[in-house]
Design a protein around this motif. Structure first.
Motif, PDB file in Angstrom:
ATOM      1  N   SER A  76      -2.220   2.276  -2.000  1.00  0.00           N
ATOM      2  CA  SER A  76      -3.581   2.453  -1.511  1.00  0.00           C
ATOM      3  C   SER A  76      -3.916   3.936  -1.535  1.00  0.00           C
ATOM      4  CB  SER A  76      -3.723   1.934  -0.089  1.00  0.00           C
ATOM      5  OG  SER A  76      -3.355   0.582   0.003  1.00  0.00           O
ATOM      6  N   ALA A  89      -7.498   0.423  -3.977  1.00  0.00           N
ATOM      7  CA  ALA A  89      -6.234   0.051  -4.614  1.00  0.00           C
ATOM      8  C   ALA A  89      -6.069   0.883  -5.882  1.00  0.00           C
ATOM      9  CB  ALA A  89      -6.224  -1.434  -4.944  1.00  0.00           C
ATOM     10  N   HIS A 123      -6.102  -5.725  -2.472  1.00  0.00           N
ATOM     11  CA  HIS A 123      -4.698  -5.833  -2.876  1.00  0.00           C
ATOM     12  C   HIS A 123      -4.244  -7.269  -3.122  1.00  0.00           C
ATOM     13  CE1 HIS A 123      -3.481  -1.713  -2.806  1.00  0.00           C
ATOM     14  NE2 HIS A 123      -3.780  -1.522  -1.518  1.00  0.00           N
ATOM     15  N   GLY A 145      -0.344  -1.655  -5.232  1.00  0.00           N
ATOM     16  CA  GLY A 145      -0.590  -0.351  -4.644  1.00  0.00           C
ATOM     17  C   GLY A 145      -0.174   0.756  -5.591  1.00  0.00           C
ATOM     18  N   LEU A 164      -8.989  -2.184   4.690  1.00  0.00           N
ATOM     19  CA  LEU A 164      -7.597  -2.504   5.045  1.00  0.00           C
ATOM     20  C   LEU A 164      -7.453  -3.098   6.442  1.00  0.00           C
ATOM     21  CD1 LEU A 164      -5.322   0.435   3.785  1.00  0.00           C
ATOM     22  CD2 LEU A 164      -5.404  -1.909   2.916  1.00  0.00           C
ATOM     23  N   ASN A 223       0.794  -1.230   0.000  1.00  0.00           N
ATOM     24  CA  ASN A 223       0.000   0.000   0.000  1.00  0.00           C
ATOM     25  C   ASN A 223       0.821   1.271   0.000  1.00  0.00           C
ATOM     26  OD1 ASN A 223       0.606   0.274   2.795  1.00  0.00           O
ATOM     27  ND2 ASN A 223      -1.278  -0.760   3.388  1.00  0.00           N
TER      28      ASN A 223
END
Length: 412
Positions: free
Chosen positions: A308, A324, A301, A306, A382, A261
């Motif tokens: 994020s 993403a 993900h 990534g 997440l 991320n």
């Protein structure tokens, strides 16, 4: 009430009328022998600030995110013995707040007596870091010292632990009790040293003793040193050296989600970085059980790289979600996804375990997988919620500390 303690500048005095006239208060200096889970203490003009990375490591990185999270005391607790029936702790907290969003919940202090939860409380006041997520600007608003108070404790000699909030920078100003305090001796339990991302740090757990590592440590009968660093599990060499230099009987590293991320490296850099990270840990812990844990399920993900990106559409309701922002086609160019990382971590551990029989691998989806996501989805895409922390802690305890598992057994 007559207060007989020496006040610390800026700290409140014991509340008037809270105890019978003549109560004798004892103020105990907050020193390293009363603290567990911190690697360094900084003695500031506003109190003792526990750090989870040593000063030399902090000096090697100027990232504001790392500076914030390593000084949030996840897993750090005061531990002492006393006959006191009232315990007060003055602290100066620093909490995060987001422009345009409702106030975030206060951090929680957990009080344990002889290993059992006996109270929970929060402090008021303190500093606020007001973040504007649209511009990245941060405004610091100072505030006063607050007091967390635990009355009604049993009148006998006992072990007391105060676990600090995992999500608030906490300066310890004064510890007051109505009976003397002494440092608790080591109890012979093994020390488990763990490193990971914000999920290991605590993310949205209900309290400091209910983060999944704290729960797993309790179930496994070990002492926890938690180096879960939100947004900062990036295979940094200084983190590996901190792990190397910290005495421990068991070590685990949870690797992956932050590398995706933040989009910080490609597969070409990832593989030697993992080898180097493990090599450094092994310099200080050549034979202890070392468990490599891959990422838990994170659907956005799994196969999409990534970085994020935050979604602010529900910010006014206090919710931030993540998306993403990468392109799945970029995997061909070496961009990392969670599945790519899991495959490579499993291969690395298999390769190294030929010469390192105490090296083990755990697929993070055994802690939280597809069936769990269907039942307990990630609220922001997440991070797990409080119920998921409980589930992950119980599963890690079974998979790591159970009979025949990598962390089974007792200290030699």
């Amino acid at each position: 009430m007559t207060s007989q303690h020496d006040p610390v500048p800026g700290s409140p005095t014991p509340p008037q009328g809270a105890e019978p006239q003549g109560t004798a208060w004892t103020t105990t200096p907050i020193t390293a022998d009363l603290l567990r889970g911190a690697l360094d203490l900084e003695f500031t003009e506003h109190g003792v600030l526990p750090h989870r990375l040593p000063a030399w490591a902090r000096a090697q990185c100027s990232d504001g995110q790392l500076a914030m999270v390593e000084s949030q005391p996840s897993g750090v607790r005061l531990v002492f013995r006393t006959r006191a029936t009232v315990v007060e702790l003055d602290t100066l907290r620093t909490k995060m707040s987001y422009q345009g969003a409702p106030p975030r919940p206060d951090g929680v202090y957990d009080l344990l007596v002889d290993g059992r939860l006996a109270g929970q409380a929060s402090v008021t006041g303190g500093n606020v870091l007001l973040v504007d997520l649209t511009t990245g600007s941060v405004e610091s608003r100072p505030g006063p010292v607050g007091t967390v108070r635990f009355p009604g404790l049993p009148d006998r000699m006992k072990s007391v632990e105060i676990w600090l909030p995992y999500n608030e920078i906490t300066r310890l100003v004064a510890l007051r009790t109505d009976a003397p305090v002494e440092a608790a001796p080591e109890d012979g339990r093994r020390v488990w040293l763990h490193h990971g991302s914000s999920i290991s740090h605590g993310s949205d757990a209900a309290s400091p003793t209910t983060t999944w590592p704290a729960l797993a440590a309790s179930l496994g009968g070990v002492q926890l040193i938690n180096l879960g660093l939100g947004g900062s599990a990036l295979l940094d060499p200084f983190t590996a050296r901190a792990l190397r230099d910290t005495p421990a009987d068991l070590v685990s590293v949870k690797i992956g989600i932050n590398l995706v991320n933040t989009d910080v490296m490609r597969l070409r850099a990832f593989t030697p970085a993992v080898h180097g990270f493990l090599d450094t840990i092994r310099e200080g812990h050549p034979t202890v059980p070392l468990l490599v844990v891959s990422p838990v399920l994170c659907p956005i993900h799994e196969d999409t790289p990534g970085p994020s990106a935050p979604d602010f559409s529900d910010l006014s309701e206090g919710r931030i979600r993540f998306l993403a922002a990468g392109d799945p086609a970029e995997r061909a160019a070496g961009k990392l996804t969670l599945n790519v990382i899991r495959d490579e971590l499993a291969r690395i551990v298999q390769q190294r375990s030929v010469d390192d029989p105490n090296l083990y691998y755990l697929d993070g989806r055994d802690l939280y997988g597809e069936a769990d996501f269907a039942e307990l989805p990630l609220p922001d895409q997440l991070h797990p919620d409080a119920a998921t922390h409980h589930r992950m802690g119980e599963r890690f305890a079974a998979l790591a500390f159970g009979a025949g598992r990598p962390f089974a057994g007792e200290r030699d």
